[in-house]
Design an enzyme around this catalytic site. Structure first.
Site, PDB file in Angstrom:
ATOM      1  N   GLY A 150     -23.797  10.123 -15.933  1.00 34.85           N
ATOM      2  CA  GLY A 150     -23.328   9.043 -15.080  1.00 34.85           C
ATOM      3  C   GLY A 150     -22.436   8.049 -15.794  1.00 34.85           C
ATOM      4  O   GLY A 150     -21.499   7.507 -15.212  1.00 34.85           O
TER       5      GLY A 150
ATOM      6  N   HIS B 278     -27.255  14.095 -17.129  1.00 37.46           N
ATOM      7  CA  HIS B 278     -27.236  12.668 -17.468  1.00 37.46           C
ATOM      8  C   HIS B 278     -25.837  12.236 -17.922  1.00 37.46           C
ATOM      9  O   HIS B 278     -25.639  11.782 -19.049  1.00 37.46           O
ATOM     10  CB  HIS B 278     -28.271  12.355 -18.556  1.00 37.46           C
TER      11      HIS B 278
ATOM     12  N   ARG C 202     -35.941  -5.051  -5.302  1.00 40.28           N
ATOM     13  CA  ARG C 202     -37.305  -5.536  -5.457  1.00 40.28           C
ATOM     14  C   ARG C 202     -37.641  -6.614  -4.443  1.00 40.28           C
ATOM     15  O   ARG C 202     -38.727  -6.638  -3.872  1.00 40.28           O
ATOM     16  CB  ARG C 202     -37.506  -6.056  -6.883  1.00 40.28           C
TER      17      ARG C 202
END
Length: 335
Positions: free
Chosen positions: A281, A279, A173
């Protein structure tokens, strides 16, 4: 009042839990309808069940009137964030930073290598007993862009180091400097994307990243580039991604998708150039020992009134982990 701590792992399987609280086991059960182990109003620490539907995770929150700490076992906390209105003011929400880095980074590397080297095609050929050689790109000499350079993003770079890359570009960010080099801000993506051969997403899902990978983002990726998503499905605009995949201009390797789970008949299943894992991970053999270590440490801090780790926000305070950049740069991935 009894100080209850709700754990999704049986307490007798976690060595070293601090004395004092009354530990109760609750993981929602197989169907998510398991009876509560005690009065939710007496719960002061709620450790959110892992790999359960959101409705299961948040079900007791409205009744937990004396709650002080919500601890997730995921890096991402978007499921709980969506229900903050159910949580009383002053409750600290903490994520599982340190638990999923190894597993998620391994999968990011696995998806990258498998996609570049054409492993899905080899598997299909093997099933047909067909010996089919081909030329595929290597990871060596490629430029890799990591979008979301928190702890998971850094762990991904750790595993990329031996592969003789041309360069790794880090994005979060806000800009900062790390031991490995500079981290560029999200605002720089338009000039960074055209130079990347592989773009790996490991950013949290929040207001600033939802739909981040839209048609404009994808259009700036170079021809032949690979998009790898181990963050959250909602970071990517599925419709925009489908358009690019169907054109054959880019490829993708996705551990997370939107919607999720991906329903039968969804066009993403059959889109050209896409590798999908369901999914996975986080859920590996590395999860449980790290989760237990986190809980022992965090609950010890809670009991001894020491500063907690991984605080994302305190409800009702407007404080998101010591500022928005802190929350963003922790990284999430798909776990």
């Amino acid at each position: 009042m009894t100080a209850d701590v709700w754990l999704p792992i049986p307490p007798d399987e976690i060595a070293g839990l601090p004395e004092g609280p009354n530990y109760l086991f609750w993981d929602g059960g197989e169907e998510g309808e398991q009876e509560f182990p005690g009065d939710p109003a007496e719960c002061v620490v709620y450790v959110v069940p892992y790999m359960k539907r959101q409705a299961v995770k948040v079900r007791p929150l409205k009744e937990m009137r004396n709650l002080q700490l919500v601890q997730t076992l995921t890096a991402g906390v978007d499921d709980v964030m969506a229900q903050l209105s159910d949580i009383a003011p002053g409750v600290r929400l903490c994520n599982a930073r340190g638990v999923h880095e190894a597993s998620t980074a391994e999968l990011a590397l696995t998806l990258t290598l498998a996609s570049l080297r054409g492993i899905p095609g080899f598997v299909r050929a093997q099933q047909q007993e067909h010996w089919q050689g081909d030329f595929h790109p290597a990871l060596a000499d490629k430029s890799v862009l990591i979008v979301g350079y928190g702890s998971i993003g850094a762990a991904i770079e750790d595993r990329l180091v031996p592969f003789e890359l041309a360069r790794v570009v880090r994005v979060a960010r806000s800009a900062r400097t790390t031991e490995r080099g500079p981290v560029r801000p999200l605002a720089d993506l338009p000039v960074l994307l055209p130079e990347a051969d592989v773009v790996i997403l490991s950013t949290p899902l929040n207001d600033s990243t939802r739909g981040l990978v839209n048609d404009e983002f994808l259009a700036r990726m170079k021809d032949g580039a690979l998009l790898v998503n181990v963050a959250r499905g909602g970071v990517v605009d599925t419709k925009a991604l489908l358009a690019e995949l169907e054109s054959g201009r880019i490829t993708a390797a996705l551990d997370v998708v939107d919607p999720e789970p991906l329903p039968q008949g969804h066009p993403l299943w059959q889109a050209p150039g896409v590798l999908i894992s369901p999914h996975v991970g986080g859920p590996t053999s590395a999860f449980l020992p790290r989760a237990k270590r986190l809980l022992v440490d965090q609950l010890g801090r809670f009991v001894n009134r020491e500063p907690l780790r991984n605080v994302i926000l305190t409800t009702g305070s407007g404080d998101a982990a010591a500022g928005p950049a802190g929350a963003q740069d922790r990284g999430t991935a798909s776990t």
